[in-house]
Design an enzyme around this catalytic site. Structure first.
Site, PDB file in Angstrom:
ATOM      1  N   ARG A   1      16.791  11.876 -48.010  1.00  0.00           N
ATOM      2  CA  ARG A   1      16.516  12.907 -46.998  1.00  0.00           C
ATOM      3  C   ARG A   1      15.062  12.688 -46.575  1.00  0.00           C
ATOM      4  NH1 ARG A   1      19.980  17.894 -47.663  1.00  0.00           N
ATOM      5  NH2 ARG A   1      18.149  19.149 -47.114  1.00  0.00           N
TER       6      ARG A   1
ATOM      7  N   ALA B   1      -3.878   2.262 -14.408  1.00  0.00           N
ATOM      8  CA  ALA B   1      -3.870   2.785 -15.777  1.00  0.00           C
ATOM      9  C   ALA B   1      -3.366   4.221 -15.818  1.00  0.00           C
ATOM     10  CB  ALA B   1      -5.273   2.691 -16.372  1.00  0.00           C
TER      11      ALA B   1
ATOM     12  N   HIS C   1      -8.616  15.677 -52.098  1.00  0.00           N
ATOM     13  CA  HIS C   1      -8.446  14.250 -52.404  1.00  0.00           C
ATOM     14  C   HIS C   1      -7.013  13.950 -52.862  1.00  0.00           C
ATOM     15  CE1 HIS C   1     -12.845  13.679 -52.259  1.00  0.00           C
ATOM     16  NE2 HIS C   1     -12.899  14.820 -52.914  1.00  0.00           N
TER      17      HIS C   1
ATOM     18  N   HIS D   1       0.875  -1.175   0.000  1.00  0.00           N
ATOM     19  CA  HIS D   1       0.000   0.000   0.000  1.00  0.00           C
ATOM     20  C   HIS D   1       0.910   1.222   0.000  1.00  0.00           C
ATOM     21  CE1 HIS D   1      -3.026   2.933   1.097  1.00  0.00           C
ATOM     22  NE2 HIS D   1      -3.987   1.999   1.048  1.00  0.00           N
TER      23      HIS D   1
ATOM     24  N   SER E   1      19.462   7.068 -44.920  1.00  0.00           N
ATOM     25  CA  SER E   1      19.201   5.653 -45.179  1.00  0.00           C
ATOM     26  C   SER E   1      20.498   4.884 -45.046  1.00  0.00           C
ATOM     27  CB  SER E   1      18.622   5.470 -46.588  1.00  0.00           C
ATOM     28  OG  SER E   1      18.654   4.112 -46.987  1.00  0.00           O
TER      29      SER E   1
END
Length: 434
Positions: free
Chosen positions: A269, A308, A141, A68, A262
């Site tokens: 880049r 949590a 779009h 506790h 990479s």
């Protein structure tokens, strides 16, 4: 949150040292309040204030036996205070201390997040002003639509983050409360005056009604706001990532000297910081669900929320602090390529002016919208189909159009400037310019 994505100042808020310090402040203030009422001898109060201290390692050792945390803390605290410690935690329950302290920590964290947001707001404002008049293509779009300016994108970020700042202040207000009302919130063993004194000292308001805990709708709202802010940062990062694609490369996040893109391809880049912002944003947003799940506790309290919260509250605030700083870093050092924005505007060879043509045909020719739409669309589809063609030339050759619109009309239509004339009005409305 792992050290890789943590800044020391906000991480320190969630360290046990800070939590137990706040617990100690609460216990001392409660003793002060009781001393003011004549319930604690002044000499005992002085002893408590002078000797009250704790040792985190010792608390954890005790907790491993008693299971506790508050009892372990109080046992450790009183081992330093001595007999006067009998006045500590008098009439209180664990959540009086734990919940109130948690709200203090949440306020401390939000104060830092608000500072980060204010800094980012200033950066977005400056970028909006800097690129207010730089034409670029607007898309819907993902497809080229009509001209706009790059500054308008930053102005949109500014407006969104301004709303987020207000949300963050509201969330701070929601959790800037505390409670010292006992086991089920009835003040059965403590007076309201003591609660008011302690919370005033802590800079909190009294929660008008609580059970054994402060109701978790407050925490859920707080978590939700963190999620909304994270979503906005993801949107900003995603926009930059899209604009950095090789096909356009209109903007590019900072790329430091000596940085590698990479392990296989030396030319790369990559927008790795923006991708990191997007990824961490997903974690914060997923944590919001935990906050919502924590609202429904059993009766006056269970502790299903506690475990949590020990994860999602520190992780979410620390992570948001990190990506707010990273977004500011990206925007301040952003590479902008005006030649690329101009080149991209012309990729579709005049298709972006189709609506202007449509409206001019309707207005000058007195024809129906359907007929005007058909003329423009048929020519536009021909441009899509053949890279060597452009919309202006095809319209000039189409008698249905040339009988209505002269060369001078087409000259006026196929200009970017008219699309941008009202942008200053938007900037004034946002308060970015006077």
């Amino acid at each position: 949150m792992i050290d890789r994505y943590s800044h020391p100042e906000i991480s320190a808020i969630w360290e046990l040292e800070n939590k137990f310090k706040i617990w100690t402040d609460i216990e001392i203030y409660a003793c002060e309040a009781r001393a003011n009422r004549g319930e604690v001898p002044k000499e005992d109060l002085e002893t408590i204030k002078q000797k009250a201290k704790f040792n985190v390692d010792e608390i954890l050792e005790i907790e491993s036996k008693v299971h506790h945390d508050v009892i372990a803390y109080l046992t450790n605290l009183n081992s330093y205070i001595g007999p006067a410690g009998r006045h500590v935690h008098f009439g209180l329950t664990s959540s009086d201390v734990g919940d109130t302290a948690l709200c203090v920590q949440m306020v401390q964290a939000m104060d830092l997040l608000i500072q980060r947001t204010e800094t980012l707001l200033e950066t977005t404002k400056q970028k909006a002003k800097e690129y207010k008049d730089l034409p670029c293509i607007g898309r819907s779009h993902g497809i080229h639509a009509e001209p706009m300016t790059l500054g308008l994108k930053f102005a949109l970020f500014f407006a969104e983050m301004t709303r987020n700042l207000e949300r963050m202040k509201d969330a701070r207000e929601q959790v800037a409360v505390g409670k010292l009302s006992g086991a089920v919130g009835t003040y059965s063993n403590i007076d309201l005056e003591i609660e008011e004194y302690v919370l005033n000292k802590l800079g909190l308001k009294v929660d008008p009604i609580a059970t054994q805990v402060i109701s978790r709708d407050r925490h859920a709202f707080y978590m939700s706001v963190l999620g909304v802010v994270a979503a906005s940062l993801d949107r900003m990062a995603t926009e930059i990532r899209l604009l950095q694609k090789t096909e356009g490369r209109e903007v590019e996040e900072p790329f430091a000297k000596g940085q590698k893109g990479s392990s296989a391809m030396p030319h790369k880049r990559n927008p790795v910081v923006c991708e990191r912002i997007s990824g961490i944003s997903r974690v914060i947003r997923s944590n919001v669900n935990v906050g919502l799940q924590n609202v429904g506790l059993w009766h006056e309290r269970d502790i299903s929320h506690s475990s949590a919260e020990r994860i999602v509250l520190p992780d979410s605030t620390i992570a948001l602090d990190y990506i707010l700083e990273k977004m500011n870093f990206v925007l301040k050092g952003l590479h902008v390529y005006p030649d690329a924005t101009e080149r991209t505007l012309n990729v579709t060879r005049g298709l972006i002016f189709s609506q202007k043509v449509l409206l001019w045909l309707i207005e000058k020719g007195g024809i129906t919208r359907e007929d005007a739409y058909l003329i423009v669309q048929e020519n536009a589809m021909a441009v899509w189909a053949d890279q060597s063609k452009n919309l202006r030339d095809l319209l000039k050759q189409d008698p249905r159009c040339s009988s209505i619109l002269k060369d001078s009309d087409l000259d006026e239509i196929f200009q970017i400037k008219p699309y941008l004339e009202r942008i200053p009005l938007i900037f004034k409305r946002l308060g970015i310019i006077d």
